[in-house]
Design an enzyme around this catalytic site. Sequence first.
Site, PDB file in Angstrom:
ATOM      1  N   HIS A 115       0.857  -1.190   0.000  1.00  8.88           N
ATOM      2  CA  HIS A 115       0.000   0.000   0.000  1.00  8.88           C
ATOM      3  C   HIS A 115       0.892   1.239   0.000  1.00  8.88           C
ATOM      4  O   HIS A 115       2.110   1.145   0.142  1.00  8.88           O
ATOM      5  CB  HIS A 115      -0.959  -0.001   1.184  1.00  8.88           C
ATOM      6  N   HIS A 154       1.322   3.864   2.041  1.00 11.60           N
ATOM      7  CA  HIS A 154       1.835   4.585   3.200  1.00 11.60           C
ATOM      8  C   HIS A 154       3.357   4.636   3.092  1.00 11.60           C
ATOM      9  O   HIS A 154       4.005   3.671   2.664  1.00 11.60           O
ATOM     10  CB  HIS A 154       1.399   3.916   4.493  1.00 11.60           C
ATOM     11  N   ASP A 160       5.923   4.391   4.966  1.00 11.30           N
ATOM     12  CA  ASP A 160       6.843   3.423   5.560  1.00 11.30           C
ATOM     13  C   ASP A 160       6.898   2.116   4.783  1.00 11.30           C
ATOM     14  O   ASP A 160       7.647   1.209   5.151  1.00 11.30           O
ATOM     15  CB  ASP A 160       6.480   3.157   7.031  1.00 11.30           C
ATOM     16  N   HIS A 200      -7.204  -1.880   5.887  1.00  7.66           N
ATOM     17  CA  HIS A 200      -6.387  -0.805   6.446  1.00  7.66           C
ATOM     18  C   HIS A 200      -7.057   0.536   6.134  1.00  7.66           C
ATOM     19  O   HIS A 200      -8.177   0.577   5.617  1.00  7.66           O
ATOM     20  CB  HIS A 200      -4.976  -0.901   5.870  1.00  7.66           C
ATOM     21  N   ASP A 250      -0.321  -3.975   6.174  1.00 13.73           N
ATOM     22  CA  ASP A 250      -0.911  -3.632   7.471  1.00 13.73           C
ATOM     23  C   ASP A 250      -2.397  -3.974   7.417  1.00 13.73           C
ATOM     24  O   ASP A 250      -3.004  -3.825   6.365  1.00 13.73           O
ATOM     25  CB  ASP A 250      -0.770  -2.155   7.752  1.00 13.73           C
ATOM     26  N   HIS A 293       6.206  -5.207  12.172  1.00 10.46           N
ATOM     27  CA  HIS A 293       5.557  -3.898  12.075  1.00 10.46           C
ATOM     28  C   HIS A 293       5.263  -3.346  13.480  1.00 10.46           C
ATOM     29  O   HIS A 293       4.163  -2.919  13.792  1.00 10.46           O
ATOM     30  CB  HIS A 293       4.268  -3.984  11.248  1.00 10.46           C
TER      31      HIS A 293
END
Length: 304
Positions: free
Chosen positions: A63, A65, A67, A143, A213, A271
């Site tokens: 995804h 994001h 990080d 998420h 996530d 994570h």
Amino acid sequence: MEPFKVHILGCGSALPTLKHYASSQVVEVRKKLFMIDCGEGTQMQLRRSRIRFTKINHIFISHLHGDHCLGLIGMLSTFGMLGRTAPMHIFATEELGPILKSSLAAFCSGLDYEICFHPIDTAKSTVIYEDRSLTVTTIPLNHRMPCCGFLFKEKPTMPHIRRDIIDLYGIPVSQIDNIKNGHDWTTEDGDVIPNSKLTTPADPVRSYAYCSDTRYIPGLHKLISGASTLYHESTYANDNQRMAIKYKHSTAEEAARTALAAGVKQLVLGHYSSRYEDETILLNEARAVFENTILSDEMAVIDV
């Protein structure tokens, strides 16, 4: 058996710390290397791991994001400076396409290799990569933005030939494939040698599920049932259940419940929230539900 390993390059969450890097892994399957996610610092971790840059030809981004993807452009630029010529295949949500195009134009003009972008639908469980020995299937996750995991699964192999028995009966090499496909052998005297005596069983099929996530999904186990190894995010311990719900992450206990329901052989936690200086609390809460749980850590190499 051929190697099937996971190299952990980063297993922290959104806030970088002195202990953990942002998310990134390299999956090694039968001498092929696949990258999952590419957070900041990934290329430095590649250097430390001594993984050969040139052997990575496919990158899967779960995804958008930061990080999980902010290290991508810098790494692609480095590949170019190292003289890469082989195409690089990138699998991610459609939204990354224009971002990647503009970033490459701004920072990586003149690359001598092709970037092949493959948009994926994170809402479906779909095979997005396949070769003679492996499939990669998306795992829809829950998420704060479109997100999916990835299931790496070997294809079944043929039984192993018993060379001693083949030599004993003088079976010609031309018949080996037939025997691997289940045929018996009949001697010149008419004796039938059963296939079970000529072969030993094929290696068991191994699979690796990457789930980060995501909020806890009660039905997730159906998509990863029987996986050899499951990497499942465990951002929080039970003391931060409200945070897990708010930010759509999972606790270590919830990760363990998924592993138990899926009947996986091994659970790997990762994570981690930066609030935990010691992840033992996460390990203990997961092991109370699923005993065969381990913590991921940078530079760890996990056998699937």
